[in-house]
Scaffold this motif. Structure first.
Motif, PDB file in Angstrom:
ATOM      1  N   LEU A 118       3.058   4.667   7.076  1.00 47.88           N
ATOM      2  CA  LEU A 118       1.730   5.267   6.964  1.00 47.88           C
ATOM      3  C   LEU A 118       1.389   6.042   8.231  1.00 47.88           C
TER       4      LEU A 118
ATOM      5  N   MET B  70      -6.386   7.072   2.775  1.00 55.84           N
ATOM      6  CA  MET B  70      -5.979   6.181   1.700  1.00 55.84           C
ATOM      7  C   MET B  70      -7.161   5.850   0.788  1.00 55.84           C
TER       8      MET B  70
ATOM      9  N   LEU C  62      -6.831  -2.592  -8.307  1.00 53.21           N
ATOM     10  CA  LEU C  62      -6.114  -3.408  -7.324  1.00 53.21           C
ATOM     11  C   LEU C  62      -6.978  -4.600  -6.914  1.00 53.21           C
TER      12      LEU C  62
ATOM     13  N   ILE D 125      -8.070   3.282  -2.240  1.00 48.92           N
ATOM     14  CA  ILE D 125      -7.630   2.061  -2.921  1.00 48.92           C
ATOM     15  C   ILE D 125      -8.187   2.056  -4.336  1.00 48.92           C
TER      16      ILE D 125
ATOM     17  N   PHE E 201      -1.371   0.326  -5.750  1.00 52.31           N
ATOM     18  CA  PHE E 201      -2.366  -0.071  -4.757  1.00 52.31           C
ATOM     19  C   PHE E 201      -3.419   1.024  -4.547  1.00 52.31           C
ATOM     20  N   GLY E 202      -2.927   2.265  -4.470  1.00 53.54           N
ATOM     21  CA  GLY E 202      -3.832   3.383  -4.210  1.00 53.54           C
ATOM     22  C   GLY E 202      -3.064   4.673  -4.010  1.00 53.54           C
TER      23      GLY E 202
ATOM     24  N   LYS F  76       1.580   7.587  -3.777  1.00 47.83           N
ATOM     25  CA  LYS F  76       0.730   6.955  -4.782  1.00 47.83           C
ATOM     26  C   LYS F  76       1.497   5.796  -5.409  1.00 47.83           C
TER      27      LYS F  76
ATOM     28  N   ASN G 271       3.086  -5.005   4.468  1.00 41.86           N
ATOM     29  CA  ASN G 271       2.801  -4.042   5.521  1.00 41.86           C
ATOM     30  C   ASN G 271       3.865  -2.941   5.617  1.00 41.86           C
TER      31      ASN G 271
ATOM     32  N   ILE H  96      -8.100  -1.534   5.892  1.00 39.70           N
ATOM     33  CA  ILE H  96      -7.639  -2.153   4.654  1.00 39.70           C
ATOM     34  C   ILE H  96      -8.176  -3.578   4.521  1.00 39.70           C
TER      35      ILE H  96
ATOM     36  N   LEU I 207      -0.825  -8.858   2.476  1.00 45.37           N
ATOM     37  CA  LEU I 207      -0.530  -7.429   2.582  1.00 45.37           C
ATOM     38  C   LEU I 207       0.956  -7.229   2.854  1.00 45.37           C
TER      39      LEU I 207
ATOM     40  N   HIS J  75       0.840  -1.203   0.000  1.00 42.35           N
ATOM     41  CA  HIS J  75       0.000   0.000   0.000  1.00 42.35           C
ATOM     42  C   HIS J  75       0.879   1.258   0.000  1.00 42.35           C
TER      43      HIS J  75
ATOM     44  N   ASP K  21       2.334   4.903   1.394  1.00 40.31           N
ATOM     45  CA  ASP K  21       2.676   5.184   2.787  1.00 40.31           C
ATOM     46  C   ASP K  21       2.400   6.620   3.228  1.00 40.31           C
TER      47      ASP K  21
END
Length: 223
Positions: free
Chosen positions: A140, A111, A117, A113, A103-104, A100, A135, A155, A133, A92, A94
């Motif tokens: 983040l 965030m 994805l 998404i 993932f999103g 960006k 992590n 998430i 995931l 993802h 952060d």
């Protein structure tokens, strides 16, 4: 951008499969990778299956998808064609270094998404692979102020509601972790108990302290 629909993913990755082949042929033949995987003496199983297996010999093949979702999908198709099931851990954004990615994106410390994805993760599952995931919740936390426990819950809730069966996470070695000497897996200690258990401030507190020091330094200038 990694935009596609689930039903068109084979067309989406077709050129990338060619790119992988052509790219690697400049240094070594991609058939080496295929032959190696096909001739490996043990069965490949996903991470989640390794917890409960009674097999005496097996191998776990893991992919931390740091950058290219296209390449991950291309590799997943190669593995599927060889009858291999592996694990793909999706990273993802952060909010600190990578605001960006595939993932999103982080917008106003929240965030978002991307819909593709979800399609990509479902496609990986369709091929028999595990989706997990990757992590980076410490980054983040530092970048947005989102508590890792809240972010993780949000998430997982969204992804699982879309039919993505996530059982595991792998810690990402991010810039923030190196800067503040933390490991993303430490989020499972819990934010409230972090300082007590680790004997040091949590990364978000350290970031705030660093920002305060920066503001103090800005009060002295050369004219």
């Amino acid at each position: 951008m990694e935009e596609f629909r689930r039903g068109c993913i084979n067309d989406f990755i077709k050129n990338d499969l060619c790119h992988v082949v052509d790219g690697y042929q400049r240094t070594y033949d991609i058939s080496y990778t295929k032959n190696f995987l096909a001739s490996f003496p043990f069965e490949f199983i996903p991470y989640k299956d390794s917890i409960k297996t009674h097999k005496k010999a097996y191998a776990v093949l893991r992919h931390d998808v740091d950058h290219s979702l296209r390449s991950a999908l291309a590799m997943a198709k190669i593995e599927h064609d060889l009858g291999i099931r592996s694990s793909y851990f999706l990273l993802h954004p952060d909010g600190l270094v990578n605001r960006k990615n595939y993932f999103g994106q982080i917008v106003n410390n929240k965030m978002e998404i991307f819909p593709w994805l979800i399609d990509a993760a479902l496609y990986l599952q369709d091929l028999g692979h595990e989706v997990g995931l990757h992590n980076d919740l410490v980054s983040l936390w530092v970048g947005t102020g989102m508590l890792p426990s809240d972010a993780l819950d949000a998430i997982l809730t969204i992804l699982r509601s879309k039919g993505i069966h996530i059982f595991g996470a792998i810690a990402h070695g991010s810039y923030a972790c190196y800067q503040f000497k933390f490991i993303n897996s430490e989020i499972f200690i819990g934010e409230k108990n972090y300082s007590e258990k680790m004997g040091r401030p949590d990364p978000f507190t350290l970031k705030l302290q660093e920002r305060e020091r920066e503001r103090e330094r800005e009060r002295i200038i050369i004219i």
